[in-house]
Design an enzyme around this catalytic site. Structure first.
Site, PDB file in Angstrom:
ATOM      1  N   ASN A   1       1.155   0.037   6.317  1.00  0.00           N
ATOM      2  CA  ASN A   1       1.531  -0.927   5.272  1.00  0.00           C
ATOM      3  C   ASN A   1       2.060  -2.171   5.960  1.00  0.00           C
ATOM      4  O   ASN A   1       2.799  -2.048   6.948  1.00  0.00           O
ATOM      5  CB  ASN A   1       2.677  -0.385   4.408  1.00  0.00           C
ATOM      6  CG  ASN A   1       2.233   0.731   3.504  1.00  0.00           C
ATOM      7  OD1 ASN A   1       1.053   1.038   3.436  1.00  0.00           O
ATOM      8  ND2 ASN A   1       3.194   1.321   2.822  1.00  0.00           N
ATOM      9  N   GLY A   2       1.759  -3.330   5.426  1.00  0.00           N
ATOM     10  CA  GLY A   2       2.298  -4.557   6.010  1.00  0.00           C
ATOM     11  C   GLY A   2       1.197  -5.393   6.633  1.00  0.00           C
ATOM     12  O   GLY A   2       0.003  -5.139   6.430  1.00  0.00           O
TER      13      GLY A   2
ATOM     14  N   CYS B   1       0.876  -1.164   0.000  1.00  0.00           N
ATOM     15  CA  CYS B   1       0.000   0.000   0.000  1.00  0.00           C
ATOM     16  C   CYS B   1       0.915   1.215   0.000  1.00  0.00           C
ATOM     17  O   CYS B   1       2.120   1.083   0.115  1.00  0.00           O
ATOM     18  CB  CYS B   1      -0.857   0.041   1.261  1.00  0.00           C
ATOM     19  SG  CYS B   1      -1.704  -1.500   1.635  1.00  0.00           S
TER      20      CYS B   1
ATOM     21  N   LYS C   1      15.558  -9.046 -26.412  1.00  0.00           N
ATOM     22  CA  LYS C   1      15.755  -7.611 -26.160  1.00  0.00           C
ATOM     23  C   LYS C   1      16.490  -6.965 -27.325  1.00  0.00           C
ATOM     24  O   LYS C   1      16.129  -5.896 -27.791  1.00  0.00           O
ATOM     25  CB  LYS C   1      16.557  -7.465 -24.864  1.00  0.00           C
ATOM     26  CG  LYS C   1      16.206  -6.353 -23.972  1.00  0.00           C
ATOM     27  CD  LYS C   1      15.034  -6.549 -23.048  1.00  0.00           C
ATOM     28  CE  LYS C   1      13.805  -7.028 -23.694  1.00  0.00           C
ATOM     29  NZ  LYS C   1      12.670  -7.202 -22.822  1.00  0.00           N
TER      30      LYS C   1
ATOM     31  N   HIS D   1      24.363 -28.925 -32.759  1.00  0.00           N
ATOM     32  CA  HIS D   1      23.334 -29.611 -33.536  1.00  0.00           C
ATOM     33  C   HIS D   1      22.738 -28.722 -34.630  1.00  0.00           C
ATOM     34  O   HIS D   1      21.600 -28.921 -35.036  1.00  0.00           O
ATOM     35  CB  HIS D   1      22.236 -30.134 -32.606  1.00  0.00           C
ATOM     36  CG  HIS D   1      22.749 -31.127 -31.610  1.00  0.00           C
ATOM     37  ND1 HIS D   1      23.227 -32.363 -31.973  1.00  0.00           N
ATOM     38  CD2 HIS D   1      22.919 -31.038 -30.273  1.00  0.00           C
ATOM     39  CE1 HIS D   1      23.641 -33.008 -30.889  1.00  0.00           C
ATOM     40  NE2 HIS D   1      23.468 -32.214 -29.842  1.00  0.00           N
TER      41      HIS D   1
ATOM     42  N   LYS E   1       2.976  -2.481 -25.852  1.00  0.00           N
ATOM     43  CA  LYS E   1       3.286  -2.865 -24.464  1.00  0.00           C
ATOM     44  C   LYS E   1       2.296  -3.911 -23.966  1.00  0.00           C
ATOM     45  O   LYS E   1       2.655  -4.824 -23.240  1.00  0.00           O
ATOM     46  CB  LYS E   1       3.215  -1.612 -23.590  1.00  0.00           C
ATOM     47  CG  LYS E   1       3.590  -1.825 -22.164  1.00  0.00           C
ATOM     48  CD  LYS E   1       5.047  -1.517 -21.944  1.00  0.00           C
ATOM     49  CE  LYS E   1       5.546  -2.065 -20.635  1.00  0.00           C
ATOM     50  NZ  LYS E   1       6.832  -2.746 -20.778  1.00  0.00           N
TER      51      LYS E   1
ATOM     52  N   TRP F   1      -3.862  -1.763  -0.925  1.00  0.00           N
ATOM     53  CA  TRP F   1      -3.970  -3.022  -1.648  1.00  0.00           C
ATOM     54  C   TRP F   1      -4.345  -4.048  -0.593  1.00  0.00           C
ATOM     55  O   TRP F   1      -3.544  -4.394   0.264  1.00  0.00           O
ATOM     56  CB  TRP F   1      -2.650  -3.374  -2.326  1.00  0.00           C
ATOM     57  CG  TRP F   1      -2.767  -4.600  -3.155  1.00  0.00           C
ATOM     58  CD1 TRP F   1      -3.337  -4.712  -4.392  1.00  0.00           C
ATOM     59  CD2 TRP F   1      -2.323  -5.916  -2.809  1.00  0.00           C
ATOM     60  NE1 TRP F   1      -3.284  -6.009  -4.822  1.00  0.00           N
ATOM     61  CE2 TRP F   1      -2.667  -6.766  -3.875  1.00  0.00           C
ATOM     62  CE3 TRP F   1      -1.679  -6.459  -1.692  1.00  0.00           C
ATOM     63  CZ2 TRP F   1      -2.376  -8.125  -3.868  1.00  0.00           C
ATOM     64  CZ3 TRP F   1      -1.391  -7.809  -1.678  1.00  0.00           C
ATOM     65  CH2 TRP F   1      -1.740  -8.631  -2.770  1.00  0.00           C
TER      66      TRP F   1
ATOM     67  N   ARG G   1       1.354   1.037  -6.090  1.00  0.00           N
ATOM     68  CA  ARG G   1       1.471   0.129  -4.956  1.00  0.00           C
ATOM     69  C   ARG G   1       0.129  -0.444  -4.534  1.00  0.00           C
ATOM     70  O   ARG G   1       0.057  -1.234  -3.591  1.00  0.00           O
ATOM     71  CB  ARG G   1       2.099   0.863  -3.774  1.00  0.00           C
ATOM     72  CG  ARG G   1       3.478   1.399  -4.085  1.00  0.00           C
ATOM     73  CD  ARG G   1       3.895   2.387  -3.046  1.00  0.00           C
ATOM     74  NE  ARG G   1       4.141   1.724  -1.783  1.00  0.00           N
ATOM     75  CZ  ARG G   1       5.333   1.375  -1.354  1.00  0.00           C
ATOM     76  NH1 ARG G   1       6.386   1.616  -2.089  1.00  0.00           N
ATOM     77  NH2 ARG G   1       5.494   0.792  -0.199  1.00  0.00           N
TER      78      ARG G   1
ATOM     79  N   GLU H   1      14.179  -6.777 -30.390  1.00  0.00           N
ATOM     80  CA  GLU H   1      13.053  -5.851 -30.189  1.00  0.00           C
ATOM     81  C   GLU H   1      13.438  -4.400 -30.432  1.00  0.00           C
ATOM     82  O   GLU H   1      12.702  -3.650 -31.048  1.00  0.00           O
ATOM     83  CB  GLU H   1      12.563  -5.923 -28.730  1.00  0.00           C
ATOM     84  CG  GLU H   1      11.536  -6.975 -28.441  1.00  0.00           C
ATOM     85  CD  GLU H   1      11.114  -6.940 -26.973  1.00  0.00           C
ATOM     86  OE1 GLU H   1       9.919  -7.055 -26.720  1.00  0.00           O
ATOM     87  OE2 GLU H   1      11.977  -6.813 -26.065  1.00  0.00           O
TER      88      GLU H   1
ATOM     89  N   GLU I   1      16.145 -14.279 -23.504  1.00  0.00           N
ATOM     90  CA  GLU I   1      15.667 -12.925 -23.202  1.00  0.00           C
ATOM     91  C   GLU I   1      16.646 -11.865 -23.748  1.00  0.00           C
ATOM     92  O   GLU I   1      16.222 -10.836 -24.273  1.00  0.00           O
ATOM     93  CB  GLU I   1      15.470 -12.782 -21.688  1.00  0.00           C
ATOM     94  CG  GLU I   1      15.116 -11.394 -21.183  1.00  0.00           C
ATOM     95  CD  GLU I   1      13.810 -10.824 -21.740  1.00  0.00           C
ATOM     96  OE1 GLU I   1      13.029 -11.563 -22.367  1.00  0.00           O
ATOM     97  OE2 GLU I   1      13.592  -9.611 -21.568  1.00  0.00           O
TER      98      GLU I   1
HETATM   99  C1  G6P Z   1       4.166  -7.713 -25.500  1.00  0.00           C
HETATM  100  C2  G6P Z   1       5.253  -6.854 -24.882  1.00  0.00           C
HETATM  101  C3  G6P Z   1       6.302  -7.748 -24.223  1.00  0.00           C
HETATM  102  C4  G6P Z   1       5.642  -8.657 -23.215  1.00  0.00           C
HETATM  103  C5  G6P Z   1       4.510  -9.465 -23.852  1.00  0.00           C
HETATM  104  C6  G6P Z   1       3.692 -10.161 -22.816  1.00  0.00           C
HETATM  105  O1  G6P Z   1       4.680  -8.439 -26.547  1.00  0.00           O
HETATM  106  O2  G6P Z   1       5.850  -6.050 -25.847  1.00  0.00           O
HETATM  107  O3  G6P Z   1       7.276  -6.943 -23.576  1.00  0.00           O
HETATM  108  O4  G6P Z   1       6.600  -9.522 -22.685  1.00  0.00           O
HETATM  109  O5  G6P Z   1       3.612  -8.597 -24.550  1.00  0.00           O
HETATM  110  O6  G6P Z   1       3.043  -9.175 -22.052  1.00  0.00           O
HETATM  111  P1  G6P Z   1       2.558  -9.359 -20.583  1.00  0.00           P
HETATM  112  O7  G6P Z   1       1.928  -8.020 -20.238  1.00  0.00           O
HETATM  113  O8  G6P Z   1       1.554 -10.461 -20.603  1.00  0.00           O
HETATM  114  O9  G6P Z   1       3.733  -9.670 -19.751  1.00  0.00           O
END
Ligand code: G6P
Length: 610
Positions: free
Chosen positions: A100-101, A2, A487, A506, A605, A75, A27, A490, A483
């Site tokens: 909080n907590g 929170c 990155k 392989h 996003k 929260w 939060r 992307e 990953e």
């Molecule tokens: C989109 C974003 C990625 C993300 C993926 C899954 O492709 O560009 O950065 O990893 O969606 O999104 P999520 O919100 O489910 O983690």
């Protein structure tokens, strides 16, 4: 999780409190409230279910006056998200508290306080703490003293601020397991759970240490340590770059978010992990009990979140003693899968809105899963609402499209989940303690990993003419190689592939030549010797290496091999630590290439279509 904001000033503070809450909404935002003491020593409390904006509307209408106030965005942990359970909680129409907590022994305290005639309106543990302080205030006039005595009776985690309408010139704050920061103004002072809430009013802060409590007036801040001794804590000047609403000193949100990771992960851990291990109940009511019946974990996610799931499989199988399968949501939802009896469904999603992941959850709900949990960064999102349990990563808003801090906070959350599963499955105490200490040590390791920044920005020059790159890792570093490759593609649009180093021979080894940079993640783990052999295979074929390696891993730089020393770290959290240099590499390559780093072409996003 929170958010707390408090102020003591000559001027009316309601607007300062609302502004602070808006900055803390990441939060939690299921309800919000504030209490201010006006000139006539009247305590004015306003609360609303829902987001801070609904409280802001109420404040705009009511215009509560007063220079001493506290506020909270919640929260929910104990008790559903409604107005009654919203903070501040009030006792005897005299003191008001935000917290909080989790107070773990609230049930026994509640019984005692009920016996003393205290009536409870809410279902919260916080109201118990509030009445406890009020009970001590009956015997003395000092709020500080009453808080000090009450503190000794509670177990659990708290960051709390209390005001007393009979002592309107003082606020009291106490920290144990949940951070608090005091903001220093001119003739006015502030408290918050995160300094971001106070950047509009001050840049000078005192960060309370574990166990500290403080008495704050307009002109004076007195801090006491856990034993009640007066202590001087350093005053820290915070610069504008910490402001989440702007890029601050950073050129791109992505870079800012890369550098935020130590703080984000502190937020992920806050109030949930202590040196004694996981705080009870952090995954939600009944979760720990449910885990006892789990034999198998099915993880479903997309994109970067899928890579987090791949790492978690290594952890869950080793420490959770359960079998685990990880699948891309768009595949899972159309596969005629068989549900293993005793399966837990884990979805991972930054946004909580990814269409395929949501569809996978809905499909699984029609099958025989024991339960479902989402690891998510956006509270109130569809996956959070529809899953049986939700565990928030608390990364804060991530603006850059390429996921950075969302990924590492997902990993941190998944390691906490592993610990919970391990506990339920009888993982030995020493192993539990290993995970706990690795988690708590993580933010400091990440700070050290980020010192590679300028070294990596120099290396990035080597990549701008390249069309392809290969990322290699083994074991739980294989998903980190995936990953790293994701990155790079992307944001720099360089074609990149991640490979399990042992699989190279392989097929992909056919691609190796001096124009194909090979990036290797090589922490000092049980697979290091095997990795050395894989590297020699590539070397013999003219490959050029960039090896991110533990200082003790015995790699030496030469003309075709660039070794980048990464801070020594335990094998368990190495996947998280090694992610950061790869993020920086992608970032600097993209910057030099001049791409749109924060909004790369064709991407979004949050992907809410199939
Ligand atoms: C989109 C974003 C990625 C993300 C993926 C899954 O492709 O560009 O950065 O990893 O969606 O999104 P999520 O919100 O489910 O983690």
């Amino acid at each position: 999780m929170c958010g707390i904001v408090a102020a003591i000033a000559q001027r009316d503070v309601a607007d300062i409190l609302i502004y602070g809450l808006q900055r803390l909404e990441y939060r939690g935002y299921d309800s919000a409230g504030l209490a201010v003491i006006d000139q006539n020593a009247h305590l004015n409390t306003l609360k609303r279910q829902g987001k801070v904006a609904t409280l802001a509307d109420l404040v705009a209408t009511e215009q509560p006056r007063g220079g001493t106030g506290i506020a909270h965005t919640r929260w929910a942990t104990h008790g559903e998200a409604n107005e009654t359970n919203a903070h501040p909680h009030i006792s005897q129409d005299r003191i008001a508290m935000v917290h909080n907590g989790i107070i773990e022994n609230y049930k026994s305290l509640k019984e005692t306080l009920s016996g003393q005639g205290f009536a409870f309106k809410s279902q919260t543990d916080t109201e118990v703490f509030t009445h406890l302080i009020a009970s001590h205030l009956q015997n003395q006039s000092s709020l500080l003293e009453a808080v000090k005595q009450a503190k000794q009776q509670v177990t659990g985690a708290y960051g709390t601020v209390i005001i007393d309408k009979e002592n309107p010139d003082t606020i009291v704050a106490a920290r144990s397991g949940s951070p608090l920061v005091i903001g220093l103004g001119l003739g006015e002072n502030f408290v918050a759970s995160d300094q971001l809430a106070l950047l509009a009013v001050t840049r000078r802060f005192i960060f309370l240490e574990e166990g500290d409590f403080a008495e704050i007036t307009r002109h004076k801040v007195s801090v006491f340590d856990v034993d009640g001794n007066p202590v001087e804590r350093e005053v820290v000047e915070v610069n504008a770059s910490q402001d989440t609403n702007s890029k601050g000193q950073y050129r791109h949100y992505m870079l800012k978010e890369i550098f935020e990771q130590p703080t984000s992960i502190r937020n992920t851990l806050e109030g949930r992990v202590t040196t004694d291990g996981l705080v009870d109940g952090i995954f939600g009511q009944g979760f720990e009990q449910m885990l006892k019946g789990v034999n198998h974990v099915q993880i479903v996610a997309c994109g970067t979140s899928y890579h987090a799931g791949l790492v978690a499989r290594y952890w869950l199988e080793q420490y959770g003693h359960v079998s685990c399968n990880v699948e891309i949501a768009s595949e899972f939802r159309y596969r005629h899968f068989h549900t293993v009896p005793g399966s837990l469904l884990v979805t991972i999603s930054q946004s909580g809105e990814t269409a395929d992941t949501l569809a996978a959850l809905r499909l699984a709900q029609q099958r025989d899963y024991l339960s479902s949990i989402v690891i998510c960064n956006v509270d109130g999102s569809s996956l959070v609402r529809e899953s049986d349990y939700a565990f928030m990563t608390n990364a804060g808003a991530e603006i850059g499209v390429a996921s950075t801090k969302a990924f590492t906070t997902q990993l941190t959350s998944l390691l906490m989940l592993t610990l919970a599963v391990g506990k339920a499955k009888g993982l030995a105490e020493d192993k539990q303690s290993l995970i706990t200490h690795a988690l708590l040590g993580l933010p400091a390791k990440l700070e050290q990993a980020l010192t590679l920044d300028s070294h990596i920005s120099d290396l990035a020059e080597d990549f701008i003419e390249k069309d392809h790159a290969l990322f290699l890792g083994r074991g739980d570093q294989f998903p980190i190689a995936l990953e790293g490759a994701l990155k790079l593609k992307e944001i720099s649009y360089i074609h990149a592939e991640g490979y399990a180093a042992g699989e190279l021979k392989h097929g992909p080894i056919a691609l190796i030549d001096a124009d194909m940079p090979v990036i290797v993640v090589a922490p000092n783990n049980e697979l290091l010797e095997k990795l050395h052999s894989n590297i020699e295979e590539v070397r013999a074929r003219g490959g050029v290496f960039y090896i991110f390696a533990d200082q003790d891993a015995h790699f030496e730089s030469d003309e075709t091999c660039h070794v980048i020393d990464v801070v020594s770290t335990d094998a368990l959290t190495a996947p998280i630590v090694y992610t950061l240099p790869l993020q920086l590499l992608s970032y600097y390559v993209a910057v030099i290439k001049g791409t749109d780093v924060d909004q790369p072409r064709n991407l979004a996003k949050s992907v809410t279509v199939e």
